[in-house]
Design a protein around this motif. Structure first.
Motif, mmCIF file in Angstrom:
data_model
loop_
_atom_site.group_PDB
_atom_site.id
_atom_site.type_symbol
_atom_site.label_atom_id
_atom_site.label_comp_id
_atom_site.label_asym_id
_atom_site.label_seq_id
_atom_site.Cartn_x
_atom_site.Cartn_y
_atom_site.Cartn_z
ATOM 1 N N ARG A 188 0.839 -1.206 0.000
ATOM 2 C CA ARG A 188 0.000 0.000 0.000
ATOM 3 C C ARG A 188 0.867 1.246 0.000
ATOM 4 O O ARG A 188 0.508 2.267 -0.588
ATOM 5 N N ALA A 189 2.015 1.162 0.647
ATOM 6 C CA ALA A 189 2.964 2.271 0.572
ATOM 7 C C ALA A 189 3.434 2.471 -0.868
ATOM 8 O O ALA A 189 3.554 3.605 -1.347
ATOM 9 N N ILE A 190 3.690 1.394 -1.584
ATOM 10 C CA ILE A 190 4.092 1.489 -2.982
ATOM 11 C C ILE A 190 3.011 2.160 -3.815
ATOM 12 O O ILE A 190 3.294 2.928 -4.738
ATOM 13 N N ALA A 191 1.750 1.900 -3.477
ATOM 14 C CA ALA A 191 0.652 2.565 -4.184
ATOM 15 C C ALA A 191 0.748 4.078 -4.037
ATOM 16 O O ALA A 191 0.467 4.833 -4.981
ATOM 17 N N LEU A 192 1.157 4.542 -2.865
ATOM 18 C CA LEU A 192 1.346 5.982 -2.658
ATOM 19 C C LEU A 192 2.568 6.485 -3.423
ATOM 20 O O LEU A 192 2.572 7.626 -3.905
ATOM 21 N N ALA A 193 3.605 5.659 -3.525
ATOM 22 C CA ALA A 193 4.769 6.047 -4.324
ATOM 23 C C ALA A 193 4.363 6.299 -5.761
ATOM 24 O O ALA A 193 4.843 7.237 -6.417
ATOM 25 N N GLU A 194 3.480 5.471 -6.279
ATOM 26 C CA GLU A 194 2.990 5.688 -7.650
ATOM 27 C C GLU A 194 2.228 7.002 -7.754
ATOM 28 O O GLU A 194 2.301 7.687 -8.769
ATOM 29 N N ARG A 195 1.485 7.357 -6.703
ATOM 30 C CA ARG A 195 0.708 8.597 -6.742
ATOM 31 C C ARG A 195 1.627 9.827 -6.781
ATOM 32 O O ARG A 195 1.344 10.800 -7.468
ATOM 33 N N TRP A 196 2.745 9.783 -6.037
ATOM 34 C CA TRP A 196 3.616 10.951 -5.933
ATOM 35 C C TRP A 196 4.775 10.934 -6.915
ATOM 36 O O TRP A 196 5.239 11.982 -7.364
ATOM 37 N N PHE A 197 5.282 9.755 -7.230
ATOM 38 C CA PHE A 197 6.510 9.680 -8.015
ATOM 39 C C PHE A 197 6.363 8.885 -9.314
ATOM 40 O O PHE A 197 7.300 8.878 -10.126
ATOM 41 N N MET A 199 3.257 6.664 -12.048
ATOM 42 C CA MET A 199 2.207 6.885 -13.038
ATOM 43 C C MET A 199 0.816 7.022 -12.436
ATOM 44 O O MET A 199 -0.157 7.150 -13.163
ATOM 45 N N GLY A 200 0.709 7.019 -11.101
ATOM 46 C CA GLY A 200 -0.613 7.118 -10.483
ATOM 47 C C GLY A 200 -1.046 8.529 -10.166
ATOM 48 O O GLY A 200 -2.093 8.730 -9.539
ATOM 49 N N HIS A 201 -0.278 9.531 -10.603
ATOM 50 C CA HIS A 201 -0.557 10.922 -10.224
ATOM 51 C C HIS A 201 -1.960 11.362 -10.610
ATOM 52 O O HIS A 201 -2.642 12.061 -9.851
ATOM 53 N N ILE A 318 -0.291 -2.096 -12.119
ATOM 54 C CA ILE A 318 1.102 -1.643 -12.190
ATOM 55 C C ILE A 318 1.979 -2.701 -11.533
ATOM 56 O O ILE A 318 1.870 -2.946 -10.333
ATOM 57 N N LEU A 319 2.819 -3.317 -12.329
ATOM 58 C CA LEU A 319 3.679 -4.403 -11.854
ATOM 59 C C LEU A 319 4.900 -3.846 -11.145
ATOM 60 O O LEU A 319 5.580 -2.952 -11.661
ATOM 61 N N HIS A 320 5.190 -4.394 -9.966
ATOM 62 C CA HIS A 320 6.369 -4.003 -9.189
ATOM 63 C C HIS A 320 7.214 -5.230 -8.884
ATOM 64 O O HIS A 320 6.756 -6.363 -9.011
ATOM 65 N N GLY A 321 8.439 -4.982 -8.431
ATOM 66 C CA GLY A 321 9.307 -6.065 -8.014
ATOM 67 C C GLY A 321 10.208 -6.561 -9.128
ATOM 68 O O GLY A 321 10.254 -6.009 -10.230
ATOM 69 N N PRO A 322 10.944 -7.636 -8.871
ATOM 70 C CA PRO A 322 11.922 -8.143 -9.841
ATOM 71 C C PRO A 322 11.330 -8.504 -11.204
ATOM 72 O O PRO A 322 12.045 -8.449 -12.218
ATOM 73 N N LEU A 323 10.047 -8.864 -11.252
ATOM 74 C CA LEU A 323 9.475 -9.297 -12.530
ATOM 75 C C LEU A 323 9.326 -8.160 -13.533
ATOM 76 O O LEU A 323 9.062 -8.414 -14.714
ATOM 77 N N THR A 324 9.519 -6.917 -13.097
ATOM 78 C CA THR A 324 9.528 -5.827 -14.078
ATOM 79 C C THR A 324 10.678 -6.002 -15.064
ATOM 80 O O THR A 324 10.655 -5.419 -16.156
ATOM 81 N N ALA A 325 11.676 -6.807 -14.697
ATOM 82 C CA ALA A 325 12.792 -7.081 -15.609
ATOM 83 C C ALA A 325 12.318 -7.814 -16.864
ATOM 84 O O ALA A 325 13.011 -7.809 -17.889
ATOM 85 N N LEU A 326 11.149 -8.444 -16.802
ATOM 86 C CA LEU A 326 10.607 -9.147 -17.975
ATOM 87 C C LEU A 326 9.965 -8.191 -18.970
ATOM 88 O O LEU A 326 9.617 -8.584 -20.077
ATOM 89 N N GLY A 327 9.801 -6.933 -18.555
ATOM 90 C CA GLY A 327 9.416 -5.880 -19.484
ATOM 91 C C GLY A 327 7.975 -5.864 -19.929
ATOM 92 O O GLY A 327 7.116 -6.612 -19.446
ATOM 93 N N GLU A 328 7.718 -4.994 -20.898
ATOM 94 C CA GLU A 328 6.367 -4.804 -21.416
ATOM 95 C C GLU A 328 5.857 -6.054 -22.127
ATOM 96 O O GLU A 328 4.653 -6.322 -22.145
ATOM 97 N N ARG A 329 6.765 -6.823 -22.704
ATOM 98 C CA ARG A 329 6.344 -8.035 -23.413
ATOM 99 C C ARG A 329 5.658 -9.006 -22.456
ATOM 100 O O ARG A 329 4.664 -9.651 -22.819
ATOM 101 N N PHE A 330 6.159 -9.103 -21.230
ATOM 102 C CA PHE A 330 5.537 -9.961 -20.221
ATOM 103 C C PHE A 330 4.122 -9.478 -19.928
ATOM 104 O O PHE A 330 3.179 -10.274 -19.891
ATOM 105 N N CYS A 331 3.964 -8.180 -19.750
ATOM 106 C CA CYS A 331 2.640 -7.619 -19.462
ATOM 107 C C CYS A 331 1.683 -7.843 -20.629
ATOM 108 O O CYS A 331 0.506 -8.190 -20.433
#
Length: 377
Positions: A188-197, A199-201, A318-331
């Motif tokens: 939930r803290a990460i959700a706030l990070a997206e809001r301030w820093f 794409m969740g602005h 919004i994907l977070h963590g090590p799996l972001t290394a798999l990139g947009e193709r994974f999503c």
């Protein structure tokens, strides 16, 4: 101006948040954002300027009317510490009063980690941040893994630290530092990070996907974090897997879709295989593959995300963590698989994207938590 000091402090804090976020840049836009009269907002602004929290300078010519003076926060008015941890490390960032990250600290935790060693490491990290920051420390935000009670400031349970049960984290830290300490689940803290820093602005509805050491989600609906009646909203890692099991042989979802489990599946190794030191870098190797293991992993993620989309009708995952290394193709592979698995999603606006934030997203989110909760005394 109302005389109730609690109300006044809440409005003063809200005014600072509106200016800091850029949503209010003048007295007029601030009055509209707060829903108070221009004369009342003028008194609040004058007070915040006198106390060196806001400044007013320059002019901004709108399409009509008189030029407007610009409101900005004063970066040196103080700072916020954001701290997030899991069983392996503590990560902390210092954010100035204007919401800009200034410095960061990472400290490993001992192999035989305990609640006491976590508290001591948090204090060491904040002390290190203090050496680089300007002005007084105003508040500390904590992103805590597992189940938390934010109102009581208690870490209820975290499976990967044996004695992390009913830990009064906020009071332990606040007593030592002498500032407010605000606690929240780390996703939930990460959700706030997206809001301030991130794409969740400008989003009111989004879901954080957190396949990290376990698997959880954090939901923002109508602009507010969803906690749940028992502080357990988003614990999808506890879902039985495969879905529809019940014969006593099924696992839990985090056993097959956490970041370590996903790497082992893609690498074709057993659960006993030692994890690479840099899991994110190891996952990059599989970002361009199209193996049977890749397809199976994407299909499993698609089942989870498809169910969540039908439940939340969110704007974006919004994907977070090590799996972001798999990139947009994974999503994109997950989206295609979800549409194929669930006919109801064939034309739904399903969107999954990797976060642009890095490994310090949890600490940034914790700092955001402190910024949002703080108000002038």
């Amino acid at each position: 101006m109302r005389k109730n000091p609690v109300f006044q402090n809440e409005v003063l804090g809200a005014a600072i948040l509106q200016v800091r976020s850029g949503r209010a840049r003048s007295r007029t836009t601030l009055a509209k954002a707060l829903g108070v009269s221009p004369s009342t907002v003028g008194m609040y602004v004058d007070r915040l300027i006198a106390e060196n929290f806001l400044s007013e300078s320059g002019v901004r010519q709108g399409p009509m009317g008189r030029p407007r003076r610009l409101l900005t926060t004063l970066a040196g008015a103080g700072w916020f510490a954001g701290v997030e941890f899991h069983a392996l490390r503590v990560q902390a960032v210092g954010v100035d009063f204007s919401g800009r990250q200034t410095t960061a600290v990472v400290r490993p935790l001992p192999a035989e980690v305990t609640a006491d060693s976590v508290i001591k490491t948090i204090l060491l990290c904040v002390a290190k941040l203090t050496e680089a920051m300007q002005g007084p420390l105003l508040a500390v935000g904590l992103g805590v893994p597992g189940l938390v009670d934010p109102q009581a400031g208690i870490g209820l349970h975290y499976a990967f630290i044996p004695d992390w049960n009913q830990v009064p984290v906020s009071s332990l830290i606040s007593t030592r530092l002498g500032v407010p300490v605000i606690l929240q689940n780390n996703l939930r803290a990460i959700a706030l990070a997206e809001r301030w820093f991130g794409m969740g602005h400008d989003l009111n509805d989004y879901v954080i996907l957190g396949p990290r050491s376990g698997f959880g989600i954090a939901m923002v609906l109508h602009g507010k974090l969803v906690e749940g009646a028992h502080h357990a909203a988003g614990e999808v890692g506890r879902w039985p897997w495969p879905l529809g099991g019940g014969d006593g042989t099924s696992q839990e979802l985090h056993h097959v879709l956490s970041a370590p489990a996903t790497w082992r599946r893609l690498a074709g190794v057993s659960v006993r295989e030692k994890l690479p030191e840099d899991l994110r870098a190891a996952l990059v190797e599989f970002a361009a593959t199209d193996s049977a293991e890749w397809q199976a992993v994407c299909a499993d993620f698609a089942r989870v995300i498809g169910c969540l989309q039908l439940l939340t009708d969110t704007e974006v995952f919004i994907l977070h963590g090590p799996l972001t290394a798999l990139g947009e193709r994974f999503c994109e592979s997950i989206i295609r698989a979800a549409r194929a698995l669930a006919p109801a999603l064939a034309t739904a606006p399903l969107k999954v994207v990797p976060s642009v934030l890095g490994d310090d997203a949890g600490a940034l989110g914790a700092a955001s938590l402190a910024m949002e909760a703080w108000s002038p005394a």
